[in-house]
Design a protein around this motif. Structure first.
Motif, PDB file in Angstrom:
ATOM      1  N   ALA A 122      42.124  28.485 -20.058  1.00 46.07           N
ATOM      2  CA  ALA A 122      41.144  29.356 -20.707  1.00 46.07           C
ATOM      3  C   ALA A 122      39.827  29.251 -19.956  1.00 46.07           C
ATOM      4  CB  ALA A 122      40.964  28.942 -22.164  1.00 46.07           C
ATOM      5  N   ASP A 123      39.245  30.388 -19.622  1.00 47.83           N
ATOM      6  CA  ASP A 123      37.881  30.433 -19.101  1.00 47.83           C
ATOM      7  C   ASP A 123      36.993  30.839 -20.260  1.00 47.83           C
ATOM      8  OD1 ASP A 123      38.559  29.814 -16.547  1.00 47.83           O
ATOM      9  OD2 ASP A 123      38.130  31.776 -15.684  1.00 47.83           O
ATOM     10  N   ILE A 124      35.955  30.042 -20.503  1.00 45.88           N
ATOM     11  CA  ILE A 124      35.046  30.378 -21.612  1.00 45.88           C
ATOM     12  C   ILE A 124      33.607  30.354 -21.122  1.00 45.88           C
ATOM     13  CG2 ILE A 124      36.584  29.473 -23.409  1.00 45.88           C
ATOM     14  CD1 ILE A 124      34.763  27.000 -23.536  1.00 45.88           C
TER      15      ILE A 124
ATOM     16  N   TRP B 133      33.293  27.917 -18.057  1.00 47.28           N
ATOM     17  CA  TRP B 133      34.025  26.658 -17.970  1.00 47.28           C
ATOM     18  C   TRP B 133      35.499  26.968 -17.925  1.00 47.28           C
ATOM     19  CZ3 TRP B 133      31.240  22.176 -17.636  1.00 47.28           C
ATOM     20  CH2 TRP B 133      29.868  22.321 -17.860  1.00 47.28           C
ATOM     21  N   ARG B 134      36.208  26.192 -17.161  1.00 42.21           N
ATOM     22  CA  ARG B 134      37.637  26.355 -17.044  1.00 42.21           C
ATOM     23  C   ARG B 134      38.285  25.175 -17.757  1.00 42.21           C
ATOM     24  NH1 ARG B 134      40.816  28.147 -12.875  1.00 42.21           N
ATOM     25  NH2 ARG B 134      42.855  27.221 -12.901  1.00 42.21           N
TER      26      ARG B 134
ATOM     27  N   LEU C  60      38.627  19.822 -17.976  1.00 48.61           N
ATOM     28  CA  LEU C  60      37.453  20.681 -18.162  1.00 48.61           C
ATOM     29  C   LEU C  60      36.668  20.713 -16.860  1.00 48.61           C
ATOM     30  CD1 LEU C  60      35.422  22.060 -20.335  1.00 48.61           C
ATOM     31  CD2 LEU C  60      34.296  19.841 -20.306  1.00 48.61           C
ATOM     32  N   HIS C  61      36.353  21.905 -16.382  1.00 45.59           N
ATOM     33  CA  HIS C  61      35.692  22.093 -15.093  1.00 45.59           C
ATOM     34  C   HIS C  61      34.639  23.165 -15.214  1.00 45.59           C
ATOM     35  CE1 HIS C  61      37.637  20.965 -10.977  1.00 45.59           C
ATOM     36  NE2 HIS C  61      36.961  19.989 -11.507  1.00 45.59           N
TER      37      HIS C  61
ATOM     38  N   VAL D  70      30.831  24.038 -31.111  1.00 48.82           N
ATOM     39  CA  VAL D  70      29.971  24.778 -30.177  1.00 48.82           C
ATOM     40  C   VAL D  70      30.401  26.243 -30.134  1.00 48.82           C
ATOM     41  CG1 VAL D  70      29.335  22.878 -28.633  1.00 48.82           C
ATOM     42  CG2 VAL D  70      31.437  24.150 -28.217  1.00 48.82           C
ATOM     43  N   ASP D  71      29.449  27.103 -29.788  1.00 51.19           N
ATOM     44  CA  ASP D  71      29.756  28.522 -29.660  1.00 51.19           C
ATOM     45  C   ASP D  71      30.233  28.816 -28.237  1.00 51.19           C
ATOM     46  OD1 ASP D  71      29.119  29.281 -32.191  1.00 51.19           O
ATOM     47  OD2 ASP D  71      26.987  29.538 -31.731  1.00 51.19           O
ATOM     48  N   TYR D  72      31.240  29.641 -28.142  1.00 49.95           N
ATOM     49  CA  TYR D  72      31.692  30.063 -26.819  1.00 49.95           C
ATOM     50  C   TYR D  72      32.345  31.425 -26.937  1.00 49.95           C
ATOM     51  CZ  TYR D  72      36.092  28.322 -28.728  1.00 49.95           C
ATOM     52  OH  TYR D  72      37.176  28.113 -29.525  1.00 49.95           O
ATOM     53  N   GLU D  73      32.454  32.058 -25.766  1.00 56.75           N
ATOM     54  CA  GLU D  73      33.050  33.388 -25.697  1.00 56.75           C
ATOM     55  C   GLU D  73      34.241  33.252 -24.754  1.00 56.75           C
ATOM     56  OE1 GLU D  73      31.681  37.242 -23.152  1.00 56.75           O
ATOM     57  OE2 GLU D  73      30.091  35.980 -23.993  1.00 56.75           O
ATOM     58  N   MET D  74      35.375  33.824 -25.118  1.00 57.68           N
ATOM     59  CA  MET D  74      36.534  33.714 -24.229  1.00 57.68           C
ATOM     60  C   MET D  74      36.509  34.795 -23.159  1.00 57.68           C
ATOM     61  SD  MET D  74      39.541  32.421 -26.757  1.00 57.68           S
ATOM     62  CE  MET D  74      40.697  32.931 -25.533  1.00 57.68           C
TER      63      MET D  74
END
Lengths: 64, 540
Positions: free
Chosen positions: B216-218, B252-253, B244-245, B284-288
């Motif tokens: 997943a990239d977020i 983030w990957r 996590l990268h 935490v908030d994130y967007e996919m």
């Protein structure tokens, strides 16, 4: 810190060593694997010989 | 008809009708490349910059979506720099040095890569693959404007090939119908599933690993540090291992190891991906941005040359993603193939030189497969004994540094050294450093003004350090020019450390791909000419 046991990296080509160690167990059932490990440990322990080293290593392994 | 198999990140070469499609008989080209991924386009760039006409056929019109390859190693960046597109990659990419290893609920240890000083490029950067590809295509456009004979043909799908003694005929579909062309040389850069390999009925042997990974990239605005985090058996339950990268654009990957028997459709549902992400990231908030499920294999072709057909990149070899050896090894294929094919097409070397491409890059592929298989076996232990040892290593690694080199979540991709292979000349530099032995890729070094590698490559060179030599020589059509350096050009001592060792002077014959062909302590014209012949696949 340990008194007698070397805890800094001391094996050249760690990946090659580890792969060989794991591959020795290919095709073995659990009891055979455990017996292989026991033989290997006894051979290495005799090679080290020093009781202070062996005693400390046993303590380290038991508490990790 | 022409259905895209994937959506595009950048539409860079929209379909245009070529004059070849209306030709009365198939037009013949020196080089045709199947596949417009990073390896195909970079090969076209290498050849085009040499003035060799090259046509790239891709069944899409640009670069596919998704981060895919994200770690680009120093050597790939140096190769890109030789082609004139390394700087934008470095500028866009994320550089990191700190990594953390976790097992179950806790951190085991933290490491800093402490990169060696005195290189233009870092050990590697994180950069989404579409950017890496786009910077190469941008450079192709610039080179075309300056006259490089490169053609990129979008929505041109190769359906069939027929091999002849000295050329290959390709049957191609386009939105305007079918046509044929001929190619003196055909390069298969058409990816792991290589249709070309299938058309030729060639084997692809190796191991399939029984596991799947969900990527997943977020996008996160949260202030996460620029570090690599690897969890073995995370207690938060997001998977059997998690990586996590950081990537550019606040992206983030995250890779979750999710097992072999999974319902892909179910796992790909946003709510299920979010369940894993939430377990790992907390509140935490994130967007996919993008997600995908992949399985992997470690396989390679027996040989990368089959007559007039050459394979490069994933079509020739596939590795697990651990250690970033996919795209990075493909770039080394390009680096290796470009100058050899150039010399053969110009008639300055026998076509047997191309056998050395297969020899050297099969050797490289073996090394990469070995390293990536070992990392995979550590991350996803294949037996109970292997699992017990893996967890023993992790339980010792926190308190005892000796166990840390055994922790293997992927070994950094470094260029292959072609030890003992056919093109190697003599290694006669007494006291010379092992890292610059014959067969190795030249390490960079800072000079008074700029870096060493910026002055190497594209042609053969005779690098002299505190030694005399001819300014240039030509042996059987192949030239070599001197690059004359002395201790005065070496402000930090890195050049001496990397190229002299205990010697007081050195003469290196360096190939167009910046690999060492031979080295001596002083210049001997007869010896240099002989080594130059050997490096071009000729009788010394």
């Amino acid at each position: 810190m340990t008194k007698n046991v070397t805890i800094t990296p001391n094996i050249a080509d760690p990946d090659g060593f580890y792969a060989k160690l794991i591959n020795m167990h290919d095709g073995l059932i659990d009891e055979e694997s455990a017996a292989l490990n026991a033989r290997l440990l006894l051979i290495l322990a005799n090679h080290i010989g020093d009781r202070a080293v062996l005693d400390e290593a046993m303590e380290m392994a038991a508490k990790s | 008809m022409f259905e895209d198999r994937y959506s595009l990140a950048f539409k860079l070469y929209p379909y245009e009708k070529s004059a070849d499609q209306d030709a009365a008989s198939p037009v013949r080209h020196p080089v045709v490349i199947m596949g417009g991924g990073p390896i195909g386009i970079a090969t076209a760039l290498d050849l085009g910059l040499q003035g060799i006409p090259v046509v790239v056929l891709d069944d899409h019109e640009g670069i596919g979506m998704g981060s895919r390859a994200i770690c680009f190693a120093k050597r790939s960046l140096e190769i890109a720099d030789r082609y004139g597109c390394g700087d934008p990659m470095l500028e866009k990419g994320v550089v990191w040095n700190v990594g953390k290893v976790f097992h179950k609920e806790g951190q085991v240890y933290e490491f800093n890569l402490l990169p060696e000083e005195g290189h233009k490029y870092p050990a590697f950067i994180n950069l989404q693959q579409p950017y890496f590809e786009k910077f190469i295509v941008d450079r192709v456009r610039e080179a075309q404007a300056a006259g490089a004979p490169i053609e990129l043909r979008g929505k041109n799908r190769v359906d069939n090939i027929t091999e002849f003694d000295d050329y290959v005929e390709l049957a191609i579909s386009t939105p305007d119908g079918d046509y044929k062309i001929k190619a003196d040389w055909l390069i298969g850069a058409d990816g792991a599933a290589s249709p070309l390999r299938g058309m030729l009925g060639l084997d692809f042997q190796g191991r399939v690993f029984q596991d799947s990974f969900l990527i997943a990239d977020i996008k996160m605005t949260a202030d996460f540090p620029t570090e690599r985090w690897f969890w073995f058996e995370p207690s938060h339950g997001s998977g059997a291992s998690t990586l996590l990268h950081k990537q550019p654009d606040n992206t983030w990957r995250i890779d979750f190891q999710i097992g072999w028997d999974v319902d892909r459709k179910e796992e790909m549902k946003e709510e299920n991906i979010r369940r894993r992400l939430d377990a790992m990231l907390g509140d935490v908030d994130y967007e996919m941005v993008w997600s995908s499920i992949y399985t992997f294999q470690c396989k390679r072709m027996d040989k990368f040359r089959h007559g007039r057909v050459l394979f490069a990149g994933d079509s020739a070899h596939q590795v697990s993603p651990f250690g970033a050896r996919g795209a990075n090894s493909g770039m080394q294929d390009v680096d290796n193939l470009g100058w050899k094919l150039g010399l053969v097409i110009k008639g300055d070397a026998p076509d047997s030189l191309l056998d050395s491409y297969s020899e050297e890059r099969v050797y490289g592929a073996e090394e990469n497969i070995l390293n990536s298989t070992r990392a995979t076996d550590f991350i996803t232990p294949k037996s109970k004994a292997s699992h017990i040892f893996r967890n023993a290593v992790l339980s010792l690694a926190g308190d005892y540094p000796f166990a840390r080199p055994l922790v293997n979540s992927g070994r950094l991709s470094v260029p292959c050294t072609y030890d003992g292979l056919s093109l190697n000349g003599p290694d006669m530099l007494t006291g010379g450093p092992a890292r610059t032995r014959v067969g190795s890729a030249c390490p960079d070094a800072p000079l008074v003004d700029g870096f060493l590698l910026s002055q190497l490559g594209n042609g053969f060179q005779i690098l002299t350090i505190d030694a005399d030599a001819l300014d240039s020589l030509i042996e059987d059509g192949v030239g070599a020019k001197q690059l004359k350096l002395s201790s005065a050009d070496d402000p930090t001592g890195a050049l001496a450390e990397r190229y002299l060792g205990d010697a007081t002077s050195a003469v290196y014959l360096i190939r167009p791909d910046q690999h060492v062909a031979a080295r001596w302590d002083r210049f001997d014209e007869t010896a240099v000419r002989a080594a130059l012949r050997t490096a071009c696949g000729k009788e010394a």
